[in-house]
Design a protein around this motif. Structure first.
Motif, short mmCIF file in Angstrom:
data_model
loop_
_atom_site.label_atom_id
_atom_site.label_comp_id
_atom_site.label_asym_id
_atom_site.label_seq_id
_atom_site.Cartn_x
_atom_site.Cartn_y
_atom_site.Cartn_z
N GLY A 1 0.99 -1.32 -0.09
CA GLY A 1 -0.10 0.00 0.03
C GLY A 1 0.67 1.10 -0.19
N ALA A 2 1.90 1.14 0.80
CA ALA A 2 2.67 2.57 0.79
C ALA A 2 3.40 2.95 -0.50
CB ALA A 2 3.96 2.23 1.89
N VAL A 3 4.00 1.88 -0.92
CA VAL A 3 4.63 1.82 -2.48
C VAL A 3 3.71 2.40 -3.43
CG1 VAL A 3 5.96 0.75 -4.21
CG2 VAL A 3 6.58 0.05 -1.80
N PHE A 4 2.72 1.36 -3.49
CA PHE A 4 1.75 1.99 -4.61
C PHE A 4 0.87 3.34 -4.27
CE2 PHE A 4 -2.01 1.76 -7.37
CZ PHE A 4 -1.48 1.63 -8.56
N GLY A 5 0.64 3.58 -3.14
CA GLY A 5 0.20 4.69 -2.69
C GLY A 5 1.05 5.95 -2.92
N THR A 6 2.31 5.86 -2.78
CA THR A 6 3.18 7.05 -2.99
C THR A 6 3.35 7.16 -4.54
OG1 THR A 6 4.54 6.09 -1.23
CG2 THR A 6 5.46 7.79 -2.70
N VAL B 1 -12.99 8.72 1.15
CA VAL B 1 -14.05 7.57 1.15
C VAL B 1 -13.54 6.20 1.42
CG1 VAL B 1 -16.21 7.20 0.20
CG2 VAL B 1 -15.61 9.34 -0.13
N LEU B 2 -12.73 6.06 0.59
CA LEU B 2 -12.39 4.65 0.19
C LEU B 2 -11.45 4.14 1.42
CD1 LEU B 2 -11.34 4.18 -3.43
CD2 LEU B 2 -13.52 3.38 -2.27
N ALA B 3 -10.61 5.08 2.18
CA ALA B 3 -9.83 4.89 3.26
C ALA B 3 -10.81 4.12 4.55
CB ALA B 3 -9.06 5.97 3.87
N TYR C 1 -6.93 -2.44 -0.79
CA TYR C 1 -8.08 -1.52 -1.37
C TYR C 1 -8.39 -0.34 -0.39
CZ TYR C 1 -12.08 -0.41 -4.07
OH TYR C 1 -12.91 0.05 -5.16
N PHE C 2 -8.23 -0.46 0.97
CA PHE C 2 -8.11 0.69 1.86
C PHE C 2 -6.73 1.28 2.25
CE2 PHE C 2 -9.35 -3.08 4.73
CZ PHE C 2 -8.40 -2.96 5.26
N GLN C 3 -5.75 0.45 1.87
CA GLN C 3 -4.31 0.88 2.40
C GLN C 3 -3.89 1.96 1.42
OE1 GLN C 3 -3.61 0.02 5.28
NE2 GLN C 3 -2.49 -1.79 5.37
N VAL C 4 -4.18 1.55 0.04
CA VAL C 4 -3.97 2.85 -0.89
C VAL C 4 -4.16 3.94 -0.67
CG1 VAL C 4 -3.53 3.41 -3.36
CG2 VAL C 4 -2.85 0.80 -2.48
N PRO C 5 -5.41 4.04 -0.49
CA PRO C 5 -6.12 5.65 -0.29
C PRO C 5 -5.64 5.99 0.93
CG PRO C 5 -7.76 3.85 -1.00
CD PRO C 5 -6.45 3.17 -0.65
N GLY D 1 -0.57 -0.56 11.31
CA GLY D 1 -1.37 -0.30 12.46
C GLY D 1 -3.01 -0.56 11.89
N ASN D 2 -3.13 0.06 10.65
CA ASN D 2 -4.47 0.11 10.13
C ASN D 2 -4.92 -1.19 9.85
OD1 ASN D 2 -6.82 1.51 9.30
ND2 ASN D 2 -5.82 1.22 6.94
N ALA D 3 -3.88 -2.04 9.05
CA ALA D 3 -4.55 -3.25 8.81
C ALA D 3 -4.22 -4.36 9.97
CB ALA D 3 -3.25 -4.04 7.80
N PHE D 4 -3.53 -4.24 10.97
CA PHE D 4 -3.53 -4.92 11.97
C PHE D 4 -4.87 -4.76 12.97
CE2 PHE D 4 -1.44 -6.00 16.22
CZ PHE D 4 -0.95 -7.25 15.86
N ALA D 5 -5.43 -3.60 12.71
CA ALA D 5 -6.60 -3.28 13.55
C ALA D 5 -7.82 -3.74 12.70
CB ALA D 5 -6.82 -1.96 13.89
N ALA D 6 -7.70 -3.94 11.39
CA ALA D 6 -9.05 -4.27 10.52
C ALA D 6 -9.57 -5.69 11.10
CB ALA D 6 -8.73 -4.49 8.99
N TYR D 7 -10.84 -5.63 11.07
CA TYR D 7 -11.64 -6.95 11.36
C TYR D 7 -12.72 -7.23 10.57
CZ TYR D 7 -15.35 -8.99 14.51
OH TYR D 7 -16.25 -9.74 14.78
#
Lengths: 330, 300, 263
Positions: free
Chosen positions: B89-94, B119-121, B172-176, B229-235
């Protein structure tokens, strides 16, 4: 009026940089409208004009950051028009904030050498040498944010010189500095330029700056060259109305037989070409009086209009509202 | 007259001494709110993690949460999933953020990407899982289309409810989120740095390598950690996509909490929550460390 | 001209990756039983009382959340920029916390309180989904709201505006409301709509705390019997918030442009 000296004389002695019929348009706007200009080896040429006159465009075309619509740019007699900026061998100093913030002053100066794969020891030696040249021998380890604006511009100058470029490009390098530092660094730049003997194009909108440092001044207006000549010639014999207005303050004074005579043909006279207090002069009233240090600037209303007069400061000058007389200075 | 002249000069000394107090008071509502409504739940998670069902202190829950095989498996897959999707997500998002920034500042593309990122985040859970099933499930549109041109995903071993499928969905939510986090840093790259580098002989690649990347590094690192952290928290997304077939920490917590196994599982659930908080704390310390490193050359 | 082929590649991949799942879901939501396509799933909400009620509940939560978020964020962000720039970094880190603290962990802590602590304060708090969820949704919304508002503040000459207002006799609160707030209204609207996006999507905390009357939960429940309706509603709420944000973005852009030309 059109008696302007341009390239030919320079071409005979070889040219370091040459713009040939250079044209750059943005949409319908002409930033440069056919510029012909040549720099002699080792000279400092100031490209002077108001903002939007095309001077920065000319510099960016020379550095390779922009592509001309038509015409050519030559460095050392070689056409570089299609060559990318990184291969042009120019050294540029920007207006401000161009130092790489993550590198120390020394690393900034050495950057160009690193790009040319010069060894680390040689890079360090050359960086130290150039920092010494610009008077910052002890600041090599400082980061840009730890230095003043003037020091940063010195480092930028050292960085541009480090790769021994064939031309030095200065893009209003003093415009972001305060007045005192500006004069200091201006003289410093001239000193270093003369010492290194490097051909230099100095872009500025400040006529005092241009007159002070340049071997020759090129005045640009609306993408066209108005005059190219020595500072003295440009100041005392402006080729066009525009140059006269832009370079220094100008009075339009009717003169006949070396005296001011209403109704005669007007001539352009600098403020220091007029003086006050001669009983035979044209009478008028002082509108404002501004103390500028060594000189005092008076604006005098007369029957030929408002005249701006610079006189040496002294206690007995007329004050605002008082009557006086104006004559041509002896 | 004298009062007028003195007015601006007199107060500073006093203001300075009271300023930091008053200034800190101004932050009180915000920090107080965070403390009560974020710190409160965290406090009860931690205290519950170290208590048995009767409220007596014990370390058994925490021990169980890191030693029992099913929890260790959940830990491992959560870490791997979060790390991999954070990096991707970091690489593609950048790249995406930079691709958008090259355009004009008020171009429609820039507005569309900026608003869609917002919205997508937040887009996740059942709707996101369903969108991916509709696209890449056994009979999904993309699956069917790819099969039509000779690429059979499922014959190649792909499943949307696998760890790979889950990772693809998380991106899909990491990139935004990355676009939102990194855009200000990319905007902070001054054009004259690139021009100065070019002028000194740098190619586009050497400019990025020697100038832009070092400037961006703290922001890139910080943003990547946030993504982790965001992915770690996703449920909700994981639960909806895999119905719990892949063990992840958040799903383990949720099933322990729902208490349908054993009564004291509740406290193990809280202990798992505590483990997550510890991992997050390590991530945050890493984030602060990166900020500190940047301070060496940044003026802030 | 620089070659920018990589840009085309990146934008193409992004377009495919982000649009294909949405279009697939849209295609699914437009299917009608018995074959063909229609808007039936999108119209279902009109005659489903449970969905309608839950939508109202969630909108109520969204409005309350947005108000609390703005009351917390705007004065704080202004305060930090004006009086306390040294803590800007600290506050930025603090606003990162809610992104990385798992909602499921938050929910676990809240559930513990809900199950074990009594007293009038907690009874009032947990009385309805609105009172119970709003305070915690505020926490979840803080990171992006703070960023949006702070970016808005960075774009205006905040100090000059406030000093000018105070010089003309306004107190700090009225300077804030009458001068600063209008100047950053697009950022404020952006923050509010991001909050709306959050509230219309959050199910983790609501489900663990057993508040099943919010819109996102109702949408998931509907999905058990009518998947098409569920997908249709999810897409509709996604599109709705996006269009709101886009409208705000263009409105704000138009304003800056006109200001630039008049200056």
């Amino acid at each position: 009026m059109t008696d302007v000296i341009t390239a030919p004389q320079a071409t005979e002695r070889g040219t370091a940089v040459e713009f040939r019929a250079l044209r750059r348009t943005y949409g319908s706007a002409h930033a440069l409208d056919g510029l012909d200009l040549a720099l002699k080896p080792g000279e400092l040429l100031a490209l002077l004009g108001p903002s939007g006159c095309g001077k920065t465009t000319a510099l960016r075309l020379l550095a390779g950051f922009d592509t001309p619509t038509s015409g050519q740019v030559l460095i050392g007699g070689k056409d570089v028009t299609g060559i990318p900026a990184s291969k042009r061998d120019t050294g540029m100093v920007f207006q401000a904030y161009s130092l790489f913030p993550t590198m120390t002053a020394a690393e900034n100066v050495a950057f160009g050498l690193r790009m040319r794969r010069v060894g680390a020891a040689e890079r360090a030696r050359r960086a130290a040498e150039l920092l010494e040249v610009v008077g910052l021998g002890d600041r090599g380890g400082s980061y840009p944010h730890e230095m003043s604006g003037g020091q940063q511009q010195r480092v930028a100058l050292a960085r541009a010189l480090a790769v021994s470029p064939s031309v030095l490009l200065l893009d209003e390098p003093l415009s972001a500095l305060d007045a005192r530092v500006r004069v200091q660094l201006r003289d410093e730049i001239r000193r270093v330029q003369l010492a290194e003997g490097i051909t230099t194009l100095f872009v500025t909108h400040d006529q005092a700056e241009a007159l002070a440092v340049a071997d020759r001044v090129a005045v640009l207006n609306k993408g066209r060259l108005e005059q190219v000549d020595t500072p003295q010639e440009v100041y005392t014999r402006p080729a066009t109305e525009f140059v006269a207005e832009f370079v220094g303050v100008t009075n339009h004074v009717p003169v006949e037989d070396g005296r001011i005579r209403p109704g005669a043909d007007t001539r352009q006279v600098r403020p220091e070409g007029l003086t006050v207090g001669d009983p035979d002069g044209l009478s008028g009233t002082v509108l404002t009086s501004t103390f500028l240090g060594a000189v005092t600037r008076l604006v005098v209303t007369t029957e030929v209009g408002e005249l701006i007069v610079d006189v040496t400061s002294r206690p007995d000058l007329p004050a605002a509202g008082e009557p006086t007389t104006v004559t041509l200075a002896p | 007259m004298t009062a007028l002249l003195e007015a601006p000069a007199a107060p500073p000394e006093r203001v300075r001494s009271t300023r930091s107090w008053a200034a800190a008071l101004g932050l009180l509502p915000f920090l107080g709110y965070m403390l009560v409504f974020l710190g409160g739940p965290l406090f009860f998670v931690i205290s519950g993690a170290f208590s048995d069902p009767d409220g007596r202190p014990t370390a058994a829950n925490v021990l169980a949460s890191i030693t029992e095989p099913q929890y260790r498996a959940a830990f491992l897959s959560s870490l791997v999933l979060s790390a991999v999707t954070a990096v991707i997500g970091a690489v593609f998002g950048t790249f995406l953020a930079q691709a958008v920034l090259i355009g004009r500042p008020d171009s429609p593309l820039r507005r569309i990407v900026a608003t869609a990122s917002g919205v997508l985040a937040y887009f996740g859970g059942v709707p996101l899982a369903f969108a991916f099933i509709a696209a890449l499930g056994q009979t999904g549109l993309a699956t069917v289309f790819l099969r039509g041109i000779g690429i059979d995903l499922y014959a190649g071993g792909f499943r949307i409810d696998s760890l790979t499928g889950l990772g693809l969905t998380y991106v899909y939510f990491q990139v935004p989120l990355m676009v939102i986090l990194i855009t200000p840093a990319l905007e902070g790259l001054l054009p004259q740095w690139r021009e100065a580098a070019e002028n000194l002989g740098a190619s586009a690649w050497t400019y990025w390598r020697h100038v832009a990347f070092p400037v961006l590094a703290p922001a890139l690192g910080g943003a990547t950690l946030v993504l982790f952290g965001n992915a770690f928290a996703a449920y909700a997304t994981a639960l909806a996509l895999t119905s719990g077939s892949i063990p992840l920490l958040p799903t383990a917590i949720a099933s322990a909490l729902s208490g349908n196994v054993l009564a004291n599982q509740q406290n193990v659930g809280l202990a798992l929550g505590f483990d997550m908080v510890v991992v997050i704390a390590v991530v945050m310390v890493g984030y602060l460390f990166l900020q500190r490193r940047a301070a060496r050359w940044s003026s802030r | 001209m620089r070659r920018r082929r990589w840009r085309v590649v990146v934008l193409t991949i992004a377009a495919i990756y982000f649009l294909v799942p949405l279009l697939s879901a849209a295609e699914f939501s437009l299917r009608v039983p018995g074959g063909g396509y229609g808007l039936g799933n999108y119209l279902a909400i009109a005659h489903d009382d449970v969905l309608l009620t839950s939508l109202l509940t969630s909108l109520q939560i969204a409005v309350l959340t947005a108000v609390v978020v703005l009351v917390l964020v705007v004065p704080t962000a202004v305060w930090v920029r004006l009086r306390f720039p040294s803590v800007a970094g600290l506050l930025e880190s603090a606003t990162i916390l809610p992104i990385v603290v798992p909602p499921v962990v938050m929910a676990a802590g809240i559930a513990f309180v809900q199950a074990n602590l009594g007293g009038p304060v907690f009874r009032t708090l947990f009385a309805s989904s609105t009172t119970a969820l709003t305070p915690f949704y505020v926490v979840l919304a803080l990171p992006f709201a703070y960023r949006a508002v702070d970016n808005g503040l960075a774009a205006i000459p905040l100090r000059t505006l406030v000093e000018a207002a105070r010089n003309l006799g306004a107190g700090l609160p009225s300077a804030l409301v009458r001068v600063v707030l209008p100047a950053i209204r697009t950022a404020v609207l952006g923050a509010a709509f991001l909050t709306l996006a959050l509230v219309l999507g959050e199910i983790v905390i609501a489900r663990i705390l057993l508040y099943t009357d919010t819109f996102p939960i109702a949408v998931v429940e509907v999905g058990r019997s009518a998947a098409g309706v569920s997908v249709a509603l999810s897409l509709a709420s996604l599109l709705f918030t996006w269009v709101l944000l886009l409208a705000v973005s263009f409105a704000g852009g138009g304003r800056t442009r006109s200001r630039r030309t008049s200056a």
